[in-house]
Design an enzyme around this catalytic site. Sequence first.
Site, PDB file in Angstrom:
ATOM      1  N   ASP A 224       3.207   4.608   3.792  1.00  0.00           N
ATOM      2  CA  ASP A 224       4.105   3.677   4.469  1.00  0.00           C
ATOM      3  C   ASP A 224       5.059   4.449   5.381  1.00  0.00           C
ATOM      4  O   ASP A 224       6.227   4.122   5.496  1.00  0.00           O
ATOM      5  CB  ASP A 224       4.884   2.850   3.448  1.00  0.00           C
ATOM      6  CG  ASP A 224       5.547   1.626   4.086  1.00  0.00           C
ATOM      7  OD1 ASP A 224       5.128   1.238   5.190  1.00  0.00           O
ATOM      8  OD2 ASP A 224       6.483   1.072   3.479  1.00  0.00           O
ATOM      9  N   LYS A 227       2.590   5.487  11.272  1.00  0.00           N
ATOM     10  CA  LYS A 227       1.222   4.962  11.202  1.00  0.00           C
ATOM     11  C   LYS A 227       0.196   5.913  11.814  1.00  0.00           C
ATOM     12  O   LYS A 227      -0.947   5.947  11.364  1.00  0.00           O
ATOM     13  CB  LYS A 227       1.140   3.587  11.873  1.00  0.00           C
ATOM     14  CG  LYS A 227       2.244   2.610  11.452  1.00  0.00           C
ATOM     15  CD  LYS A 227       2.478   2.576   9.942  1.00  0.00           C
ATOM     16  CE  LYS A 227       3.760   1.843   9.588  1.00  0.00           C
ATOM     17  NZ  LYS A 227       4.129   1.983   8.160  1.00  0.00           N
ATOM     18  N   ASP A 252       0.170   0.370   4.040  1.00  0.00           N
ATOM     19  CA  ASP A 252       0.882  -0.812   4.528  1.00  0.00           C
ATOM     20  C   ASP A 252       0.783  -0.900   6.050  1.00  0.00           C
ATOM     21  O   ASP A 252       0.450   0.069   6.734  1.00  0.00           O
ATOM     22  CB  ASP A 252       2.349  -0.722   4.105  1.00  0.00           C
ATOM     23  CG  ASP A 252       3.105  -2.015   4.361  1.00  0.00           C
ATOM     24  OD1 ASP A 252       2.453  -3.071   4.516  1.00  0.00           O
ATOM     25  OD2 ASP A 252       4.355  -1.982   4.411  1.00  0.00           O
ATOM     26  N   ASN A 253       1.085  -2.093   6.589  1.00  0.00           N
ATOM     27  CA  ASN A 253       1.186  -2.337   8.037  1.00  0.00           C
ATOM     28  C   ASN A 253      -0.099  -2.020   8.795  1.00  0.00           C
ATOM     29  O   ASN A 253      -0.086  -1.422   9.872  1.00  0.00           O
ATOM     30  CB  ASN A 253       2.340  -1.518   8.633  1.00  0.00           C
ATOM     31  CG  ASN A 253       3.677  -1.835   8.004  1.00  0.00           C
ATOM     32  OD1 ASN A 253       4.368  -0.958   7.510  1.00  0.00           O
ATOM     33  ND2 ASN A 253       4.052  -3.112   8.002  1.00  0.00           N
ATOM     34  N   GLU A 282       6.760  -7.932   6.714  1.00  0.00           N
ATOM     35  CA  GLU A 282       7.921  -8.112   5.853  1.00  0.00           C
ATOM     36  C   GLU A 282       8.996  -8.994   6.482  1.00  0.00           C
ATOM     37  O   GLU A 282       9.424  -8.782   7.615  1.00  0.00           O
ATOM     38  CB  GLU A 282       8.538  -6.750   5.485  1.00  0.00           C
ATOM     39  CG  GLU A 282       8.723  -5.788   6.643  1.00  0.00           C
ATOM     40  CD  GLU A 282       7.530  -4.867   6.836  1.00  0.00           C
ATOM     41  OE1 GLU A 282       7.731  -3.765   7.381  1.00  0.00           O
ATOM     42  OE2 GLU A 282       6.400  -5.231   6.458  1.00  0.00           O
TER      43      GLU A 282
END
Length: 297
Positions: A224, A227, A252-253, A282
């Site tokens: 996280d 990226k 994540d993401n 989120e």
Amino acid sequence: MTSCPLPVLLPNQTRRSASRLIYHLHHAPSGQKMLDNWILTALVSIGVGSLLFVVALFVLLRNNVHANIFWNEIVLEKITNFVMDQSKEQRILNSVSYNAVKGDPESVLNCIDSYCSKSEWAMNVGDEKGLILDKIVKETDPTTALELGTYCGYSAIRIARLLKPKARFFSIEPNPDFIPIAKEMIELAGLSDKVTILEGHAQDIIPLLKSKYNVNTLDFVFLDHWKDRYAPDTILLEECGLLRKGSVLLADNIIYPGAPEFIKYIRSHKHFECTNYPSHLEYMKAEDAMEKAVYLG
């Protein structure tokens, strides 16, 4: 103290006053009337333009995730930081310190979620994707876990509260300004003895996990952080022999802001078995997802 009585206009006086006003407007010089009309038109145009701008901005922020993030992270946050002379992360900590039940991880998480959904957006994994994180951690039941990207300690708290008593959990954070915030947040949750925060960049610390921190292999890794580092840091974990058969990576993401190189790598790699978990960004309604990759050895 005596007050001056207000003049009382009789019906006839009122009619005469209105007549004089109408006469003045009709018989004013043409240049003056043109100026008055121009001023009135300008004021109406400004008012209508301002209203349309506000409506357009509201629609844009409501429907465009890029605009929403820009508004929250670049505009509002910078202004608030300047006015209050403190960071957003410090304000989140202040809110939690005031409202949360000390030593209760659930209370701390709920306070962070409440603040970030109602007051200031922040890049925690959040309550919706947090349930996916909880599910994977429970299924994996790790003895040794690693998080890349501590930020304010939200996901570290979610993970640490589910670990068995003797489990080891490391969280790597490169930003020195976030680390004191995260440590205090984790302490408020009563989990300081379960989380070891390592300051530095993942690519510098991962090669030291075996020699310096006595880590043999990792059961669970939560990605996280930046990226564009997901793929190279995953490859680094492999090269350093930190993944065993059955090691679980959760990223994540995956959709926003996205990690295309990571997705391409793990989905085309015969040593990974992947599962996608659709969700939302989120504290927003924008589409997002998490990706689980099980290392097959």
